[in-house]
Design an enzyme around this catalytic site. Structure first.
Site, PDB file in Angstrom:
ATOM      1  N   GLU A  61      -4.724   5.021  -0.183  1.00  0.00           N
ATOM      2  CA  GLU A  61      -3.634   4.108   0.171  1.00  0.00           C
ATOM      3  C   GLU A  61      -3.227   4.313   1.628  1.00  0.00           C
ATOM      4  O   GLU A  61      -2.872   3.363   2.325  1.00  0.00           O
ATOM      5  CB  GLU A  61      -2.430   4.278  -0.753  1.00  0.00           C
ATOM      6  CG  GLU A  61      -2.699   4.012  -2.240  1.00  0.00           C
ATOM      7  CD  GLU A  61      -3.395   2.687  -2.541  1.00  0.00           C
ATOM      8  OE1 GLU A  61      -3.424   1.805  -1.669  1.00  0.00           O
ATOM      9  OE2 GLU A  61      -3.936   2.547  -3.644  1.00  0.00           O
ATOM     10  N   GLU A  83       0.840  -1.205   0.000  1.00  0.00           N
ATOM     11  CA  GLU A  83       0.000   0.000   0.000  1.00  0.00           C
ATOM     12  C   GLU A  83       0.874   1.255   0.000  1.00  0.00           C
ATOM     13  O   GLU A  83       0.591   2.231  -0.684  1.00  0.00           O
ATOM     14  CB  GLU A  83      -0.925   0.042   1.229  1.00  0.00           C
ATOM     15  CG  GLU A  83      -1.826  -1.167   1.405  1.00  0.00           C
ATOM     16  CD  GLU A  83      -2.993  -1.227   0.430  1.00  0.00           C
ATOM     17  OE1 GLU A  83      -3.067  -0.385  -0.490  1.00  0.00           O
ATOM     18  OE2 GLU A  83      -3.814  -2.146   0.580  1.00  0.00           O
ATOM     19  N   HIS A 136      -9.193   2.434  -8.202  1.00  0.00           N
ATOM     20  CA  HIS A 136      -7.798   2.782  -8.545  1.00  0.00           C
ATOM     21  C   HIS A 136      -7.407   2.191  -9.896  1.00  0.00           C
ATOM     22  O   HIS A 136      -6.733   2.839 -10.700  1.00  0.00           O
ATOM     23  CB  HIS A 136      -6.827   2.265  -7.476  1.00  0.00           C
ATOM     24  CG  HIS A 136      -7.119   2.820  -6.110  1.00  0.00           C
ATOM     25  ND1 HIS A 136      -6.483   2.389  -4.980  1.00  0.00           N
ATOM     26  CD2 HIS A 136      -7.987   3.774  -5.705  1.00  0.00           C
ATOM     27  CE1 HIS A 136      -6.955   3.057  -3.934  1.00  0.00           C
ATOM     28  NE2 HIS A 136      -7.875   3.891  -4.354  1.00  0.00           N
ATOM     29  N   TYR A 166      -4.205  -1.111  12.179  1.00  0.00           N
ATOM     30  CA  TYR A 166      -5.318  -1.408  13.086  1.00  0.00           C
ATOM     31  C   TYR A 166      -5.477  -2.929  13.275  1.00  0.00           C
ATOM     32  O   TYR A 166      -5.702  -3.409  14.378  1.00  0.00           O
ATOM     33  CB  TYR A 166      -6.572  -0.758  12.494  1.00  0.00           C
ATOM     34  CG  TYR A 166      -7.870  -1.000  13.218  1.00  0.00           C
ATOM     35  CD1 TYR A 166      -8.059  -0.605  14.540  1.00  0.00           C
ATOM     36  CD2 TYR A 166      -8.954  -1.586  12.543  1.00  0.00           C
ATOM     37  CE1 TYR A 166      -9.284  -0.807  15.176  1.00  0.00           C
ATOM     38  CE2 TYR A 166     -10.181  -1.788  13.164  1.00  0.00           C
ATOM     39  CZ  TYR A 166     -10.337  -1.407  14.484  1.00  0.00           C
ATOM     40  OH  TYR A 166     -11.540  -1.600  15.106  1.00  0.00           O
ATOM     41  N   HIS A 194      -5.709   2.449   3.660  1.00  0.00           N
ATOM     42  CA  HIS A 194      -5.416   1.009   3.624  1.00  0.00           C
ATOM     43  C   HIS A 194      -4.236   0.672   4.543  1.00  0.00           C
ATOM     44  O   HIS A 194      -4.285  -0.316   5.284  1.00  0.00           O
ATOM     45  CB  HIS A 194      -5.119   0.539   2.195  1.00  0.00           C
ATOM     46  CG  HIS A 194      -6.259   0.772   1.252  1.00  0.00           C
ATOM     47  ND1 HIS A 194      -6.152   0.666  -0.109  1.00  0.00           N
ATOM     48  CD2 HIS A 194      -7.552   1.120   1.495  1.00  0.00           C
ATOM     49  CE1 HIS A 194      -7.318   0.931  -0.659  1.00  0.00           C
ATOM     50  NE2 HIS A 194      -8.182   1.220   0.289  1.00  0.00           N
ATOM     51  N   GLU A 216      -9.829  -0.469  -4.554  1.00  0.00           N
ATOM     52  CA  GLU A 216      -8.870  -0.852  -5.591  1.00  0.00           C
ATOM     53  C   GLU A 216      -9.529  -0.867  -6.956  1.00  0.00           C
ATOM     54  O   GLU A 216      -8.901  -0.525  -7.957  1.00  0.00           O
ATOM     55  CB  GLU A 216      -8.220  -2.208  -5.310  1.00  0.00           C
ATOM     56  CG  GLU A 216      -7.400  -2.300  -4.021  1.00  0.00           C
ATOM     57  CD  GLU A 216      -6.299  -1.265  -3.860  1.00  0.00           C
ATOM     58  OE1 GLU A 216      -5.946  -0.586  -4.844  1.00  0.00           O
ATOM     59  OE2 GLU A 216      -5.799  -1.116  -2.734  1.00  0.00           O
ATOM     60  N   GLU A 219      -1.953  -3.460  -8.674  1.00  0.00           N
ATOM     61  CA  GLU A 219      -3.265  -3.323  -8.033  1.00  0.00           C
ATOM     62  C   GLU A 219      -4.309  -4.189  -8.731  1.00  0.00           C
ATOM     63  O   GLU A 219      -5.234  -4.688  -8.100  1.00  0.00           O
ATOM     64  CB  GLU A 219      -3.727  -1.862  -8.055  1.00  0.00           C
ATOM     65  CG  GLU A 219      -2.856  -0.942  -7.212  1.00  0.00           C
ATOM     66  CD  GLU A 219      -3.467   0.452  -7.090  1.00  0.00           C
ATOM     67  OE1 GLU A 219      -3.379   1.204  -8.080  1.00  0.00           O
ATOM     68  OE2 GLU A 219      -4.024   0.761  -6.035  1.00  0.00           O
TER      69      GLU A 219
HETATM   70 MN    MN Z   1      -4.848   1.099  -4.508  1.00  0.00          MN
HETATM   71 FE    FE Z   2      -4.681   0.085  -1.631  1.00  0.00          FE
END
Ligand code: MN
Ligand code: FE
Length: 360
Positions: free
Chosen positions: A128, A97, A237, A137, A131, A234, A200
């Site tokens: 990103e 990421e 993206h 987390y 992500h 994604e 990706e």
């Molecule tokens: Mn991405």
């Molecule tokens: Fe991502």
């Protein structure tokens, strides 16, 4: 044509031809450089539309409860194989990421010239970050030692090779690169193809499939939910980079020759090979409901869809999708009840429809 606005005793003359000139000067690369972020008039409407759709999909990791995942992680109900998939997922994506976000911000966003392209790329980089934050987390919720993740992308050769494959098309490009030469234009097109369609678009899907396959068996519901959101992001993206690639080619047709097209297909072939080796490392044994053969076939299937999406010949035409359920799991909008609270509000706030998920 000139329009005059008279306000009180002042008059302002605005020249419409100037606006038209500004519009005509917009280009993916080598367009007019201006300090003003002049989004209007929009030339790349798709960029603004996807930007709106991305905003509508906004999510925050802390919205997703992790209690069940923590209980499962601490129980003795899981196999070593299942735990390993989660570790590989967290380990690979923690690095990946960041690599994508860095390339978006420091290479692609710096090199394109139209403001609406910079707008959507800024949002892309931010996603990103979300992500990367979601992985942090997950790591802290499960109590995984953060050094283990660091070690994974340095010590697992299949992760290292996937990362090297993308960073090698990123390092030579920077803001100062002369984008008037065919060679450098091809380098940028290659970068956009490799990051959007190979990485990706294809190399993320081995683990997406495995983690969502566990989610389908009610394992790691919180992690699975975050990966579903990530996967939805994604797909935007991939679409941003696909459109960017197509417009770059359209405006610079001298780079689109047979050798170059073959070079891109060769890069996808390499991406697929690296991903299949990686899948074998993620799934050294065939666990319940998970067989590496299905995931490697899925990679062949998705890689061809990416190639066709940018006007290239597929590598293995006729491969069928072995994981049809994955597309269903992706379609989060079907779940009426899930979106309560924040996420729904963001969706309502947007008048535009989400980009369709049909690129899975
Ligand atoms: Mn991405
Ligand atoms: Fe991502």
């Amino acid at each position: 044509m000139e329009t005059t606005f008279t306000i009180g005793n002042k008059s302002f003359v605005l020249d419409e031809d100037k606006a038209e000139e500004a519009f005509a000067a917009k280009r993916v690369i080598n367009g007019r450089h201006t300090m003003a972020f002049n989004l209007l008039p929009l030339k790349y409407q798709w960029a603004y539309d996807i930007y709106r759709s991305m905003k509508a999909n906004h999510w925050e990791p802390e919205d997703v409860p992790m209690q069940k995942d923590i209980e499962q992680w601490q129980s003795d109900q899981l196999s070593e194989q299942e735990r390993w998939i989660i570790r590989m997922g967290i380990g690979y994506f923690s690095a990946a990421e960041g690599i994508v976000g860095d390339n978006v911000l420091h290479v692609v966003r710096e090199m394109v010239t139209a403001p609406e392209l910079k707008l959507v790329l800024g949002r892309h980089a931010h996603e990103e970050n979300i992500h990367a934050d979601s992985l942090l987390y997950m790591i802290s919720s499960l109590g995984i030692n953060p050094h283990e993740c660091e070690a994974m992308f340095e010590q697992i050769p299949t992760i290292l090779r996937k990362n090297e494959f993308v960073t090698k098309v990123s390092q030579s490009l920077r803001r100062e690169t002369d984008l008037t030469t065919v060679e450098n234009k091809q380098l940028l097109a290659k970068n956009i193809f490799v990051f959007g369609q190979c990485m990706e678009g294809t190399q993320f899907y081995g683990l997406f499939g495995m983690i969502l396959s566990l989610y389908r068996q009610n394992k790691f519901p919180g992690i699975g939910q975050m990966f579903r959101y990530t996967l939805r992001d994604e797909s935007n993206h991939i679409e941003v980079f696909r459109n960017l690639f197509m417009d770059l080619i359209e405006e610079n047709q001298e780079i689109w020759n047979a050798d170059f097209r073959e070079e891109l297909r060769e890069l996808m072939r390499e991406a697929v090979r690296l991903e299949k080796e990686f899948i074998e490392d993620c799934l050294p044994t065939n666990a319940v409901g998970l067989s590496s053969g299905e995931f490697t076939q899925y990679i062949d299937y998705i890689a061809d869809r990416r190639l066709v999406g940018v006007g290239l010949e597929p590598l293995n035409s006729g491969v069928e999708n072995p994981l049809p359920w994955l597309a269903e799991l992706m379609d989060i909008s079907k779940e009426q009840n899930f979106f309560e609270g924040r996420v729904t509000e963001y969706q309502k706030a947007s008048a535009l429809e989400a980009v369709s998920d049909d690129d899975l």
